[in-house]
Enzyme design. Structure first.
Site, mmCIF file in Angstrom:
data_model
loop_
_atom_site.group_PDB
_atom_site.id
_atom_site.type_symbol
_atom_site.label_atom_id
_atom_site.label_comp_id
_atom_site.label_asym_id
_atom_site.label_seq_id
_atom_site.Cartn_x
_atom_site.Cartn_y
_atom_site.Cartn_z
ATOM 1 N N ASN A 117 19.149 90.808 36.453
ATOM 2 C CA ASN A 117 20.102 90.951 35.346
ATOM 3 C C ASN A 117 19.713 90.060 34.162
ATOM 4 O OD1 ASN A 117 21.304 92.546 37.212
ATOM 5 N ND2 ASN A 117 23.114 91.275 37.529
ATOM 6 N N THR B 100 24.282 114.050 -9.987
ATOM 7 C CA THR B 100 25.463 113.750 -9.184
ATOM 8 C C THR B 100 25.990 115.109 -8.735
ATOM 9 O OG1 THR B 100 26.945 113.834 -11.084
ATOM 10 C CG2 THR B 100 26.076 111.667 -10.516
ATOM 11 N N HIS B 101 26.540 115.155 -7.556
ATOM 12 C CA HIS B 101 26.974 116.433 -6.966
ATOM 13 C C HIS B 101 25.825 117.436 -6.912
ATOM 14 C CE1 HIS B 101 31.127 114.978 -7.795
ATOM 15 N NE2 HIS B 101 30.559 114.525 -8.900
ATOM 16 N N SER C 16 1.390 127.446 7.448
ATOM 17 C CA SER C 16 2.161 128.367 8.278
ATOM 18 C C SER C 16 1.204 129.149 9.158
ATOM 19 C CB SER C 16 2.951 129.322 7.383
ATOM 20 O OG SER C 16 3.291 130.485 8.097
ATOM 21 N N TYR D 229 27.336 92.286 34.346
ATOM 22 C CA TYR D 229 26.303 93.327 34.383
ATOM 23 C C TYR D 229 26.821 94.556 35.125
ATOM 24 C CZ TYR D 229 22.061 95.915 35.364
ATOM 25 O OH TYR D 229 21.127 96.921 35.441
ATOM 26 N N GLN E 29 21.290 99.696 32.182
ATOM 27 C CA GLN E 29 19.916 100.189 32.228
ATOM 28 C C GLN E 29 19.716 101.275 31.166
ATOM 29 O OE1 GLN E 29 17.837 100.580 36.071
ATOM 30 N NE2 GLN E 29 17.801 102.771 35.658
HETATM 31 N N1 ARG Z 1 16.366 98.145 35.828
HETATM 32 C C1 ARG Z 1 17.543 97.361 35.705
HETATM 33 C C2 ARG Z 1 18.073 97.361 34.264
HETATM 34 O O1 ARG Z 1 17.386 97.775 33.414
HETATM 35 C C3 ARG Z 1 17.249 95.965 36.092
HETATM 36 C C4 ARG Z 1 18.453 95.233 36.577
HETATM 37 C C5 ARG Z 1 18.882 95.745 37.867
HETATM 38 N N2 ARG Z 1 19.878 94.895 38.424
HETATM 39 C C6 ARG Z 1 20.531 95.245 39.491
HETATM 40 N N3 ARG Z 1 21.419 94.424 39.901
HETATM 41 N N4 ARG Z 1 20.312 96.380 40.082
HETATM 42 O O2 ARG Z 1 19.191 96.982 33.982
#
Ligand code: ARG
Length: 480
Positions: free
Chosen positions: A128, A173-174, A295, A335, A340
């Site tokens: 994380n 303009t416009h 083209s 997290y 991801q």
């Molecule tokens: N590939 C994961 C991401 O991009 C990495 C972190 C994954 N962490 C986890 N607790 N599964 O966030």
């Protein structure tokens, strides 16, 4: 082998259900193929490998600094990391089916090379804080490149503005002809907008430039880690204040996406103008062969595909931003795997903006302007209507009344009996001096307001823009 080929190679590799996961101790069975296929991120986060190596290098030095590993172990891990770099660079790095992301792949290989010392690499660290660190490092690197490309486009705009002294075209303009403006003024208008993009990028970078390393999974660690030490190693300007926030926020990614989206929108607007300008109807500019396409069926065609795709791709980049905002919405601390999903929109927006900047810069640098067409369009008599009204104002006529007088003359001229110039010359409140304002090329010279579209303020603006450009270029993407 480039990043994408490495990713393809992984995608094509056979899935091995017996391969060890990072969490195999807690689990009796291995991951299902469907889980790996759906949740893997290696196919796109492979491109973070240089940042993952840098993050791991700083972390290992931090472990030594904290007395958690020996000098010997530190050397063994650093040596293994260096070998990973050369294997990835040479294309000999072999990804395993269990490598769900770049972090897993690097750690697995380090452990294979360095043995038990490698097993200490992940001490006090989670993927994380690791992936959050990698993405921040990646953004810092890539945004600098984007900022440099913005500066390159601004330089081309300035150079072209310097070449077309005196050339004017209708200002709209416009999308209706309004008043003539110098072409240099029009080009620099885009230049200033791009300058604000650089300011926004630099501003976003101050919030990107904070190290999350040491936050662990979410709460820090019982081990004597020193987040400031690793932040310094990595060249981050600051270190996280709150571990939950460090791994559980992505507002900096959203901000970067927003800054990139505005660059894309600015490119899109330039693109739209180039589509119009290079059309037969406008004929204000001609594309160089290298920056146009033909083209497949229509032999006469020369198409402004770069300009169109700058316009078209802005749509998808807006999608990158809004899609990610929707991903973030409603995520509890800290997290969540949803995060991801920050990478693909971020990578896409960065890539497309970088490529778009290069293409638009080349297109503008090589286009040929057609001053005769621009000026013929700007020289329609009614383009000087405001000058006539302002001439009356200088004679003491209230502007509203002046507006009405000139408006009715324009209406009469449009009815076709007489030209505006003749009507002005014969009008008791106007006369020959005012009629001289209707001549071609006169109107634009009368735009004298500082920052306005005429030759006097534009000459000053060229100097001020060149000065500002030196500042943008020295700051281009710097995180200072
Ligand atoms: N590939 C994961 C991401 O991009 C990495 C972190 C994954 N962490 C986890 N607790 N599964 O966030």
């Amino acid at each position: 082998m480039n990043d994408h080929e490495v990713g393809d190679q992984h995608a094509a590799s056979e899935f091995d259900a017996n391969a060890k996961t990072l969490w195999h101790g807690r689990f009796e069975g291995g991951p299902a193929a469907e889980l790996m296929a759906f949740t893997e991120s290696l196919s796109f986060d492979i491109r973070l490998w240089p940042d993952d190596i840098d993050g791991s290098t700083a972390h290992v030095r931090g472990l030594l600094h904290a007395g958690l590993i020996s000098v010997h172990e530190c050397d063994a891990i650093l040596h293994a990391l260096a070998q990973v770099v050369s294997e990835i660079q040479s294309g000999s790095f072999e990804f395993a089916a269990s490598d769900e992301d770049i972090h897993t792949a690097v750690e697995r290989r380090v452990t294979e090379i360095a043995g038990s010392a490698g097993g200490k690499l992940h001490t006090g660290r989670s993927r994380n804080d690791q992936s959050a660190t990698d993405v921040r490092l990646w953004i810092k690197r890539e945004l600098r490149e984007v900022a440099q490309r913005i500066v390159a486009l601004q330089m081309v705009l300035l150079q072209r503005a310097g070449e077309v002294e005196g050339v004017y075209l209708p200002g709209y303009t416009h999308m209706q002809r309004a008043q003539p403006v110098l072409l240099a003024h029009h080009l620099l208008a885009h230049g200033w907008a791009l300058g604000r993009d650089i300011d926004r990028i630099n501003d976003a970078l101050t919030r990107v430039d904070v190290s999350p390393l040491g936050a662990g999974a979410l709460a820090g660690s019982s081990l004597p880690l020193d987040p400031q030490f690793t932040a310094d190693q990595l060249g981050f300007a600051a270190v996280f204040e709150n571990s939950l926030d460090a791994v559980g926020s992505r507002d900096h990614v959203a901000e970067v996406l927003f800054a990139l989206t505005l660059v894309a929108i600015n490119l899109s607007r330039i693109g739209e103008e180039w589509v119009l300008w290079t059309s037969e109807e406008f004929g204000f500019a001609k594309l160089d062969d290298g920056y146009a396409t033909g083209s497949s069926m229509l032999p006469q065609k020369k198409n402004p595909d770069i300009a169109e795709l700058a316009r078209g791709k802005a749509g998808r980049i807006i999608g990158d931003l809004t899609g990610f905002l929707a991903t973030m919405k409603g995520l509890p601390l800290s997290y969540n795997r949803d995060y991801q999903e920050d990478k693909e929109p971020l990578f896409d927006a960065m890539d497309q903006v970088r490529l778009g900047l290069g293409a638009i810069t080349g297109m503008i640098a090589t286009s040929t302007f057609v001053p005769e067409r621009m000026q013929a369009a700007a020289d329609s008599e009614s383009g000087s209507a405001t000058d006539l009204a302002e001439w009356l104002v200088l004679q003491g006529v209230p502007f509203r009344e002046a507006h009405a007088i000139v408006g009715s003359l324009v209406r009469e001229a449009l009815a076709g009996e007489s030209t505006l110039r003749d009507l002005v010359a014969q009008h008791p409140r106007l006369g020959p001096e005012a009629a001289a304002l209707v001549a071609p090329g006169v109107s634009v010279t009368r735009r004298t307001t500082p920052g306005g579209a005429g030759p006097i303020p534009v000459a000053a603006q060229l100097v001020r823009f060149a000065e500002a450009l030196r500042r943008w270029s020295s700051q281009g993407g710097s995180t200072a």
